[in-house]
Design a protein around this motif. Structure first.
Motif, PDB file in Angstrom:
ATOM      1  N   SER A  97       0.849  -1.189   0.000  1.00 19.02           N
ATOM      2  CA  SER A  97       0.000   0.000   0.000  1.00 19.02           C
ATOM      3  C   SER A  97       0.883   1.237   0.000  1.00 19.02           C
ATOM      4  O   SER A  97       1.931   1.271   0.638  1.00 19.02           O
ATOM      5  CB  SER A  97      -0.925   0.007   1.215  1.00 19.02           C
ATOM      6  N   ILE A  98       0.453   2.235  -0.740  1.00 19.09           N
ATOM      7  CA  ILE A  98       1.144   3.515  -0.829  1.00 19.09           C
ATOM      8  C   ILE A  98       0.126   4.566  -0.422  1.00 19.09           C
ATOM      9  O   ILE A  98      -1.000   4.574  -0.943  1.00 19.09           O
ATOM     10  CB  ILE A  98       1.656   3.778  -2.253  1.00 19.09           C
ATOM     11  N   ALA A  99       0.509   5.450   0.509  1.00 24.51           N
ATOM     12  CA  ALA A  99      -0.462   6.401   1.035  1.00 24.51           C
ATOM     13  C   ALA A  99       0.131   7.787   1.227  1.00 24.51           C
ATOM     14  O   ALA A  99       1.329   7.946   1.447  1.00 24.51           O
ATOM     15  CB  ALA A  99      -1.003   5.904   2.371  1.00 24.51           C
ATOM     16  N   VAL A 100      -0.742   8.770   1.152  1.00 21.62           N
ATOM     17  CA  VAL A 100      -0.446  10.140   1.526  1.00 21.62           C
ATOM     18  C   VAL A 100      -1.074  10.322   2.899  1.00 21.62           C
ATOM     19  O   VAL A 100      -2.181   9.837   3.157  1.00 21.62           O
ATOM     20  CB  VAL A 100      -1.059  11.128   0.515  1.00 21.62           C
ATOM     21  N   VAL A 126      -3.542   3.769  -1.911  1.00 19.02           N
ATOM     22  CA  VAL A 126      -3.829   2.730  -2.893  1.00 19.02           C
ATOM     23  C   VAL A 126      -3.236   1.421  -2.401  1.00 19.02           C
ATOM     24  O   VAL A 126      -2.108   1.378  -1.923  1.00 19.02           O
ATOM     25  CB  VAL A 126      -3.201   3.107  -4.259  1.00 19.02           C
ATOM     26  N   GLN A 127      -4.011   0.350  -2.547  1.00 21.36           N
ATOM     27  CA  GLN A 127      -3.563  -0.997  -2.202  1.00 21.36           C
ATOM     28  C   GLN A 127      -3.264  -1.728  -3.506  1.00 21.36           C
ATOM     29  O   GLN A 127      -4.082  -1.718  -4.429  1.00 21.36           O
ATOM     30  CB  GLN A 127      -4.648  -1.729  -1.421  1.00 21.36           C
ATOM     31  N   GLY A 132      -4.748  -6.945  -8.737  1.00 23.64           N
ATOM     32  CA  GLY A 132      -4.965  -5.596  -9.243  1.00 23.64           C
ATOM     33  C   GLY A 132      -4.601  -4.548  -8.213  1.00 23.64           C
ATOM     34  O   GLY A 132      -3.769  -4.766  -7.347  1.00 23.64           O
ATOM     35  N   ALA A 133      -5.292  -3.427  -8.302  1.00 20.77           N
ATOM     36  CA  ALA A 133      -5.023  -2.319  -7.394  1.00 20.77           C
ATOM     37  C   ALA A 133      -6.297  -1.515  -7.203  1.00 20.77           C
ATOM     38  O   ALA A 133      -7.211  -1.573  -8.034  1.00 20.77           O
ATOM     39  CB  ALA A 133      -3.918  -1.426  -7.954  1.00 20.77           C
ATOM     40  N   GLY A 134      -6.371  -0.779  -6.117  1.00 16.37           N
ATOM     41  CA  GLY A 134      -7.531   0.063  -5.878  1.00 16.37           C
ATOM     42  C   GLY A 134      -7.356   0.889  -4.615  1.00 16.37           C
ATOM     43  O   GLY A 134      -6.472   0.629  -3.796  1.00 16.37           O
ATOM     44  N   PHE A 135      -8.201   1.905  -4.466  1.00 17.01           N
ATOM     45  CA  PHE A 135      -8.171   2.724  -3.258  1.00 17.01           C
ATOM     46  C   PHE A 135      -8.682   1.913  -2.081  1.00 17.01           C
ATOM     47  O   PHE A 135      -9.484   0.994  -2.247  1.00 17.01           O
ATOM     48  CB  PHE A 135      -9.043   3.978  -3.425  1.00 17.01           C
TER      49      PHE A 135
END
Length: 153
Positions: A97-100, A126-127, A132-135
């Motif tokens: 996960s990448i986050a602000v 975002v995970q 896949g990927a998603g919020f």
């Protein structure tokens, strides 16, 4: 030889400047448990780096640049500080996960080397996983008060 002496003097000066800045290390408890490190960079402003669990299930690495908004003189001894700042986080649990994130908090540094702080550090991100990927579907992650206990030096 002159370049070597210049580079050595510059490196020594940077090392002394970094050592002279106030620092703190300790733990941060709340929605997760983290090892926390603070390093003052510009007057009272500081960078905070945390390494801990991602909701007690995974691993989370985060960093924020906090601006010291106010330092009220509420007591004769010790020092209060109200801070806020932006940051980034990287987590690992069934993917990445990448986050602000943002952080806002109130801290008290005692006249002896102990610092207590209470803060909020919500994240939105975002995970990324194999499929896949998603919020994040849960909205803001980490929107819970946390207590930090640090040794300041």
């Amino acid at each position: 030889m002159k370049k070597f002496i210049l580079i050595a003097a510059l490196a020594l000066g940077v090392a002394f400047a970094a050592a002279a800045q106030p620092k703190a290390i300790g733990v941060r408890f709340g929605y997760a448990a983290e090892i926390s490190y603070q390093h003052n960079v510009n007057g009272a402003d500081f960078v905070e780096a945390n390494l801990g669990s991602l909701g007690f299930w995974g691993l989370d690495v985060s960093s924020t640049y906090n601006f010291m908004i106010a330092q009220p003189a509420w007591t004769d001894r010790g020092e209060w500080g109200f801070y806020a700042g932006p940051g980034l986080a990287l987590g690992f649990f069934h993917g990445t996960s990448i986050a602000v994130q943002g952080q806002v908090g109130l801290e008290y540094t005692f006249w002896f080397p102990l610092q207590l702080a209470i803060d909020l550090k919500p994240q939105i991100g975002v995970q990324i996983w194999d499929g896949g990927a998603g919020f994040w579907r849960g909205g803001l992650y980490g929107f819970a008060p946390c207590l930090s206990v640090r040794y300041s030096f």
